[in-house]
Scaffold this motif. Structure first.
Motif, short mmCIF file in Angstrom:
data_model
loop_
_atom_site.label_atom_id
_atom_site.label_comp_id
_atom_site.label_asym_id
_atom_site.label_seq_id
_atom_site.Cartn_x
_atom_site.Cartn_y
_atom_site.Cartn_z
N TYR A 218 0.83 -1.20 0.00
CA TYR A 218 0.00 0.00 0.00
C TYR A 218 0.87 1.25 0.00
O TYR A 218 1.78 1.39 0.82
CB TYR A 218 -0.93 0.00 1.21
N ALA A 219 0.54 2.16 -0.90
CA ALA A 219 1.32 3.38 -1.11
C ALA A 219 1.44 4.21 0.16
O ALA A 219 0.45 4.44 0.86
CB ALA A 219 0.65 4.24 -2.18
N GLY A 220 2.64 4.65 0.42
CA GLY A 220 2.85 5.61 1.49
C GLY A 220 2.60 5.07 2.88
O GLY A 220 2.62 5.82 3.85
N ALA A 221 2.39 3.76 2.97
CA ALA A 221 2.07 3.17 4.26
C ALA A 221 3.34 2.65 4.94
O ALA A 221 4.18 2.03 4.31
CB ALA A 221 1.06 2.04 4.10
#
Lengths: 261, 261
Positions: A218-221
């Protein structure tokens, strides 16, 4: 690691929670492993008639908290009988991250014990009234994510495991054909505690062992992206992220519906 | 690459296909880019009243084939107006993989042209009767997966793109804030044509550009895992895999429902 101090202590309702359902029942369940009493939390929908599939929920490093009880209730809302397991033992609930690191470290350092503790939870779940013992899965968060992967590696008889921002490495990699469960890994793409090398190693292990797995980044996680108590600053290495929380829960729902159908 | 020769020629119905729906209508749509006539294929559900969200489908390296027409029909069954785009030009349908490699190579070597061709398809989709131009997405397979990522990098005005076993690298990486679309990448975990370095590079590019992306890897899946014509032997580097096809289509459905709601 001190910056993780508020991680679970400040647990609150999380993305994906559904409206309160009066038919959801809960109770404390004590069970035992190796002479140690464990205290879990069971949730189910009293309006449903069984047998129902069961889902085990394994806690993060602070031990069983309101976070996992909330997830158990959310799973009950989905029609599962859910047991929030206790790995550490009745009353063993670290007060701070130093205590959590020490307690979690005991199990990271003894994977046999970890596997036995999680398996005791699964066995307890299977014995609950109304549970279809032939249809079970386990999910886990951080420490618990690594724990349910260990359960899968042990060859435990369950249909699926889901790790949310769990550790992926192990000193006891699965051998060919060892793993019966399907596996879903929900990973923060920039998790500084579960690095790309661990991801690469995990996928190589799973491929070599012939496991039916899926890996989602998951992006930016970062670490702890499902934990509302983790704050909102990814720069700290652990932070809640509503988007990743919501999407990973939806991915879990679809996965459980597939493997427990 | 000769081993890919049957990849699309032998296209057939794929996992996830729904029962025939008499209300699904289709027609050929010609449009133009840079003086070249392009011939796409439109599918929609005549029983639905618009405006409806639109989805562009971009073909693999053999050009627009029955495979993409099938996906357009499947999207129409889901309530979208779907345009299977034509990047190569009317009548340009390579007869073999040597021709496909040559034709695809033209666009890999000129990303500006590739972006313009895909954008022309998106513009055409937005102008179709009953399409809500404010709610569009694009999906693509192999070559087309790379193509829809280029569309996203160009800053095109659409809500989402989905790549199925597409190439992930680019000579024109996205800059901070360039990408308006959410991105879903469905990747074969052991795809020998899209290697781990490309995955790592792509995720670093997306993070640096602040893109809302998700990356899913499917166990045991190699290149072309959605293409029934690719055979079933992963050792050949490209092969159909029913599980990955079904799960990636389901992931796409959930993604489109989220970004086009």
């Amino acid at each position: 690691m001190l910056r993780l101090v508020t991680l679970v202590v400040a647990a609150a309702l999380s993305g994906g929670a559904t409206a309160a359902n009066a038919a959801i029942q809960t109770k404390t369940v004590t069970y035992e492993q190796g002479g140690v009493t464990l205290e879990g939390f069971l949730a189910w929908d009293d309006a449903l008639t069984g047998p129902l599939p069961g889902v085990l929920v394994v806690h993060q490093w602070m031990g069983l908290t309101e976070n996992e009880m909330m997830r158990a209730r959310m799973l009950a809302e989905l029609g599962y009988v859910a047991l929030a397991a206790d790995v550490y033992g009745q009353g063993v609930r670290p007060a701070d991250t130093a205590g959590a690191a020490k307690e979690a470290g005991k199990y990271y350092g003894d994977r046999g014990l970890l596997r036995a503790r999680v398996a005791a939870g699964l066995d307890t779940l299977k014995k609950q009234p109304g549970v279809d013992a032939a249809r079970t899965a386990a999910i886990g968060y951080c420490f618990g994510g690594g724990a349910v992967l260990e359960l899968a590696r042990s060859g435990a008889d369950l249909q699926g495991v889901v790790s949310f921002h769990g550790s992926l490495d192990t000193p006891l990699p699965a051998g060919k054909g060892d793993v019966k469960a399907s596996v879903l890994v929900c990973h923060g793409a920039i998790d500084p505690y579960v690095k790309p090398e661990a991801v690469t190693g995990f996928m190589a292990e799973m491929e070599a062992a012939g496991v039916d797995y899926q890996f989602i980044a998951y992006a930016g996680a970062v670490h702890a992206f499902t934990q509302t108590g983790a704050g909102s600053d990814p720069a700290r290495g652990a932070a809640y992220q509503e988007t990743a929380d919501r999407r990973s829960w939806a991915a879990m729902k679809a996965f459980l519906a597939e493997v427990l159908r």
